[in-house]
Scaffold this active site. Structure first.
Site, PDB file in Angstrom:
ATOM      1  N   HIS A   1      -0.902  -8.668 -38.596  1.00  0.00           N
ATOM      2  CA  HIS A   1      -1.828  -7.539 -38.637  1.00  0.00           C
ATOM      3  C   HIS A   1      -2.950  -7.805 -37.650  1.00  0.00           C
ATOM      4  O   HIS A   1      -3.527  -8.890 -37.617  1.00  0.00           O
ATOM      5  CB  HIS A   1      -2.371  -7.367 -40.051  1.00  0.00           C
ATOM      6  CG  HIS A   1      -3.542  -6.443 -40.148  1.00  0.00           C
ATOM      7  ND1 HIS A   1      -3.541  -5.185 -39.596  1.00  0.00           N
ATOM      8  CD2 HIS A   1      -4.773  -6.607 -40.729  1.00  0.00           C
ATOM      9  CE1 HIS A   1      -4.700  -4.606 -39.834  1.00  0.00           C
ATOM     10  NE2 HIS A   1      -5.465  -5.447 -40.511  1.00  0.00           N
TER      11      HIS A   1
ATOM     12  N   CYS B   1      -4.431  -2.263 -45.116  1.00  0.00           N
ATOM     13  CA  CYS B   1      -3.916  -2.909 -43.907  1.00  0.00           C
ATOM     14  C   CYS B   1      -2.569  -3.589 -44.131  1.00  0.00           C
ATOM     15  O   CYS B   1      -1.844  -3.866 -43.175  1.00  0.00           O
ATOM     16  CB  CYS B   1      -4.925  -3.907 -43.364  1.00  0.00           C
ATOM     17  SG  CYS B   1      -6.486  -3.149 -42.848  1.00  0.00           S
TER      18      CYS B   1
ATOM     19  N   ASN C   1      -8.451  -2.590 -34.994  1.00  0.00           N
ATOM     20  CA  ASN C   1      -7.754  -2.666 -36.271  1.00  0.00           C
ATOM     21  C   ASN C   1      -7.327  -1.249 -36.661  1.00  0.00           C
ATOM     22  O   ASN C   1      -8.164  -0.415 -37.009  1.00  0.00           O
ATOM     23  CB  ASN C   1      -8.683  -3.261 -37.332  1.00  0.00           C
ATOM     24  CG  ASN C   1      -8.019  -3.427 -38.686  1.00  0.00           C
ATOM     25  OD1 ASN C   1      -6.955  -2.884 -38.940  1.00  0.00           O
ATOM     26  ND2 ASN C   1      -8.668  -4.175 -39.568  1.00  0.00           N
TER      27      ASN C   1
END
Length: 325
Positions: free
Chosen positions: A252, A115, A282
């Protein structure tokens, strides 16, 4: 004193057509829209179609970014693609993107920091551009996380989606001051002792399989805010800037509760936070450039704005990038 800076010329994104809502998930597994929204802020996510690969998403996002920047693909001499879901074990998905754009010069490679991938990729491209090795770069985050999810695990399958985002960077001579346009500072960290908290239980060398994503959600949450704060404080110390100087905070997009807690701890006003987790879920390395594309597209992020990026991912990896748009 002058300095080369990596200036953002444009950004773009691509999302698969199929939208998977919480309600649809609730009809397949033991969960509910209320449960997902309360714990994550996610309401829907996009899922790549059969035969739609990470490279396809990345190529579309790259074309969008090139159009937004107003530059030709042939002017690109570096492609850095952040992904944890490549088309193949090798070659790098970046070379498929390079070929898809009709580019047959320069260099293209993948970067894997889960990520945090887009932040790591920006920092990597920035170093190449500032050194004079390359002049203009495409930095892409692209993922098809739906391919590595255990759709019977309600703790993980509700969290992730597919998508791609990209920016075009160009090396430009600036004054060397914090008022410059471009990437002002980047800070990267990793600590492998946390591997078991967020990982995929397969790989060519270990199991000869792709594997599925596994996560200890509470543990990830416990570490996230502190790690994020660490690299953002480092960015402020390196530039002499503060939270008050930030026009936009683009974190993020993993979990709204983590984003809210991080912004609160850093004294970043809620109205400065760009949130897309509700729409995208996500998307790992794609989440920050997707959010950037939304905020640029709707007119929030403007030339001269100070934009703070941060991410944390499996490994653990974490990092920040401070950019003047």
């Amino acid at each position: 004193m002058t300095a080369l800076r990596s200036v953002v010329l444009g950004c773009g994104s691509y999302l698969p057509e199929r939208i998977l809502t919480n309600a649809e998930l609730a009809s397949q597994i033991d969960t509910s829209d209320e449960w997902i929204v309360q714990r994550t802020g996610i309401r829907q996510r996009h899922i790549a179609a059969e035969g739609e690969f990470t490279s396809h998403l990345a190529i579309n996002a790259a074309r969008s970014a090139l159009a937004n920047a107003g530059v030709d693909a042939q002017s690109i001499d570096l492609i850095v693609l952040a992904t944890s879901t490549p088309d193949n074990t090798f070659p790098a998905t970046a070379v498929a993107v390079q070929n898809g754009l009709g580019i047959h010069h320069g260099a293209a490679f993948d970067l894997q920091a889960v990520c945090s991938g887009f932040v790591f990729a920006l920092a990597t491209a920035d170093n190449f551009l500032r050194s004079g090795t390359f002049k203009r770069a495409l930095v892409i985050g692209a993922e098809t996380f739906s391919r590595i999810l255990d759709w019977n695990d309600r703790g993980t399958c509700v969290l992730f989606g597919d998508g791609a985002g990209a920016v075009v960077l160009e090396a430009q001579e600036q004054s060397g001051l914090s008022s410059d346009r471009g990437i002002l500072t980047a800070h990267l960290r990793s600590d492998g002792q946390h591997k078991s908290k967020l990982y995929v239980d397969g790989g060519p060398s270990s199991t000869k399989t792709v594997g599925y994503l596994r996560m200890e959600g509470r543990e990830v949450f416990k570490h996230a805010v502190g790690m994020i704060t660490d690299v953002i404080v480092a960015a402020f110390e390196a530039t002499g800037l503060t939270a008050d100087d930030i026009a936009w905070f683009v974190p993020h997009q993993a979990n709204k509760r983590i984003i809210d807690a991080s912004a609160h701890k850093l004294h970043i006003a809620p109205q400065k936070v760009v949130l897309t987790v509700d729409r995208h879920g996500n998307t790992s390395a794609a989440s920050i450039p997707l959010a950037l594309a939304v905020a640029v597209g709707d007119g929030r992020i403007k030339r001269g704005d100070l934009v703070l990026l941060e991410a944390m991912g499996g490994g653990f990896t974490w990092g920040s990038v401070l950019i003047r748009w």
